[in-house]
Enzyme design. Sequence first.
Site, PDB file in Angstrom:
ATOM      1  N   GLY A   4      -2.969   4.289  -3.492  1.00  0.00           N
ATOM      2  CA  GLY A   4      -2.474   3.475  -4.588  1.00  0.00           C
ATOM      3  C   GLY A   4      -1.530   2.413  -4.066  1.00  0.00           C
ATOM      4  N   LEU A  39       0.831  -1.193   0.000  1.00  0.00           N
ATOM      5  CA  LEU A  39       0.000   0.000   0.000  1.00  0.00           C
ATOM      6  C   LEU A  39       0.865   1.242   0.000  1.00  0.00           C
ATOM      7  CD1 LEU A  39      -2.861  -0.787   2.524  1.00  0.00           C
ATOM      8  CD2 LEU A  39      -3.054  -0.469   0.066  1.00  0.00           C
ATOM      9  N   LYS A  40       0.465   2.235  -0.783  1.00  0.00           N
ATOM     10  CA  LYS A  40       1.162   3.527  -0.787  1.00  0.00           C
ATOM     11  C   LYS A  40       0.617   4.346   0.377  1.00  0.00           C
ATOM     12  CE  LYS A  40       2.743   7.159  -3.869  1.00  0.00           C
ATOM     13  NZ  LYS A  40       2.774   8.161  -2.818  1.00  0.00           N
ATOM     14  N   GLU A  41       1.331   4.312   1.499  1.00  0.00           N
ATOM     15  CA  GLU A  41       0.882   5.060   2.673  1.00  0.00           C
ATOM     16  C   GLU A  41       1.004   6.552   2.408  1.00  0.00           C
ATOM     17  OE1 GLU A  41      -0.652   3.723   5.075  1.00  0.00           O
ATOM     18  OE2 GLU A  41      -0.196   1.611   4.763  1.00  0.00           O
TER      19      GLU A  41
END
Length: 809
Positions: free
Chosen positions: A276, A122-124
């Site tokens: 994203g 996951l794009k934190e």
Amino acid sequence: MADYSTPFKPQDPDEVNKLMELLNHTQAGKRKSDTGFFCKKKTYKVEGSPIPVDSWKFLDHEYKKKALPTFARGLFTCKNPTTGDWEIVSRGYDKFFNIDEVQKTKWGWIEDNTKAPYELTLKENGCIIFISGLPDDTLLVCSKHSLGPGSEPDKSHAVFGEKWVDRQLEKLGKSRAEFARALREANVTAVAELCDDAFEEHILPYEGDRAGLYLHGVNLRLPKFATYSTLEVKKFAQEWGFKVIDSFDKPDVRSLRDFLEEAAETGSWDGKDVEGFVIRCKARDRPGGEWHDWFFKYKFEEPYLMYRLWRECTKSMISGGEPKIRKHKAITTRYLKYMENHGIIKLRNAFLEHMGQKGSDIIKEEAEEDTESEGAGGRTSQIKDNVVLASIATLGCGKTTVAHALHELFGWGHVQNDNIQGKRGKPRAFADAISHALRKHPVVFADRNNHQFREREQLIKDVSNLNRKTTFVAIHYVHPEDLMHEIENATVARVFSRGDNHQTIQAASQSKQSVEGIMKGFLHRFQGLDHERAPDSGFSTAINLNPQADSRENLEIVVSELKRHYPNLIPELPTPEDYDRAITAALNYAPSRRTASHDAPQSSQPKDKVEYAVSSMETPSAVGPSEAPKRQPKQSVQNHKRKQVDYFGIFLPAQEVYDAVNSAFEAQPERIREFWKELNENDRVQKTFHVTLCHNSNKPKHPGIWKKYADLLGSKDGDPSTILGRGEVELHSMAWDKRVMAVKVLLSDEWECANEAPHVTIGTANPSIKPFESNKMLEEWSGGSSEIFSLELQGVKVEGEVKSVPRGG
């Protein structure tokens, strides 16, 4: 089967020493032709350690090059006090790009040059933090490019990240020295995302148990990128108390793409909104090449962009400004009416609860409404005027030919920036001329390169202020990084084939070296369209063109795409014969230097006094450019009396100064960036930058300095246009109050300065504030005034030309 063994490789002192020699070489002056890049260095003192640490940063567009010595985005080095060798003490990821952003992130390239497993994380949504150890076991905690307290210690990303590290270690019963030693022995940097709404709200919420440091990478401290697998990262996170990022694998490109495109429809995964994914895999630079670690990202447009719009609108309302709503207008208007005294994310969630919908539901509804409305003559199909076509290009792409041809076909307006005389207020005069032309034409072509974000921001802002209902369409000549050499060859050949029949460059009169130098400069500075970020998000539509294609082909693409998006603009498509006739007329057009053409202003007066020349092409039936009457240039009267010198100065390359200042602000909290943002939004950043060495008003107090430069000018036959020499300038530190911003500089002994604080004025808050106020502001800063903010720019050096400026010049 994938190899998930923990990688280890020690640093090679010779390799790192050579890297440092090369990076330090760029600090000796401006961007060197023998390196082809520029890297900014900043030196930090580390609390509790005698070892200084250097931070290295390339300009953002440099990371798209093929020949950087390292592509690390976040690189910190020090000299080992025991061995005397340089070491990489902290290393971020190689800069990675969004899908389709560059040639290497197009699905075709990924299919051919990468291999499984494809690890998705996951794009934190927070601030990146690097954690590593110095040779003396001091724990080093950095943000993207900086460390330690900033202008506001409580707001420094690195300091706040360090507090979270201490909290983790305390729970584990381990010391900072133990952690530093473990990182150093493994030769790694821990890469984490600081996600805490109590520190800084972004788009997605992180509070309570969700707040903290999310470990998403463990990188080897090497020039070439090498990193742990997600499995090893999870093990490391659990061992040292980090929060773990969700991850999973996909076995092939097809299943990877299917998953990402399906998730992008809702902008969510596993029941929650996400920004994203980052995809990790092995890649090779060419068939048969060596496999290496490689990342790319897949960012979701919605509902993330809607949430970002709501955040910016909320902040604008709180600060007393007027929010700009270019998308999601109906729902955003309702959101602003709902606004209460909440935090941005709490407000958004409360509003969604009030609406009884999720963000993804709203996006789906809007898509359905748009489909229905377009089927019945929707919003875009209703547009029939107030359209500005803004080229995004470099010299020789053919934009002016296309603009002339569009005028031939439809009688649309065409404003050429090069026809606007004078330098002061030229960007605003360009916008004024476009606004003027929109009163007479439904569509106006804004003919300027617009090849940088700040040019597009100025254009959209200024024209919108004059015509609030304007629709902006980007005519984007796409410049893929891997085709830059071919584009350069094609555009240079095109310009030379035109000879002196080109609005900007007279290739027949100027030297080949001069022409190629000018064109390479534009290519080097080119910043392609990025619809995800401001100002490019302000374009309603983008039409992509190939700069190597002939203008006849590109003209047809522009017309057909405009017809598709805005059918009321073009009721009937032209015939092939129409296209041929229009291109022939455009190619036969011979520009007259500094004359009005297709609604371009002719005056060099200040913008509030500009008089617009009446074009000979008012209607579609009017004569074409090739038949336009030639205007006789005004006779110039030579003044044989030499003008008096107003001042002597070192004139610096504007883009390098701007990039250095902009880069320094990028890593700062929003409150620190406020004045810089204000200067840019109001077009108050100076277009040129110089260091005043001695002004005429300084002559009585510093006669020796004035005489030195006057004698030097005299030795050059007194010609004020003559370059008196070249001067190296170190951009040392920035200072600003609410009125003026300046950079204090350091000069070599060769160039004496009459000012107590040699400086470059960056900009003023409004036209009534004169640049010389920088002197007073810097004096107050030196005296310790608490009303003045500052940032260091140590290590950035540029080379400029020493010249005289005549009075009135």
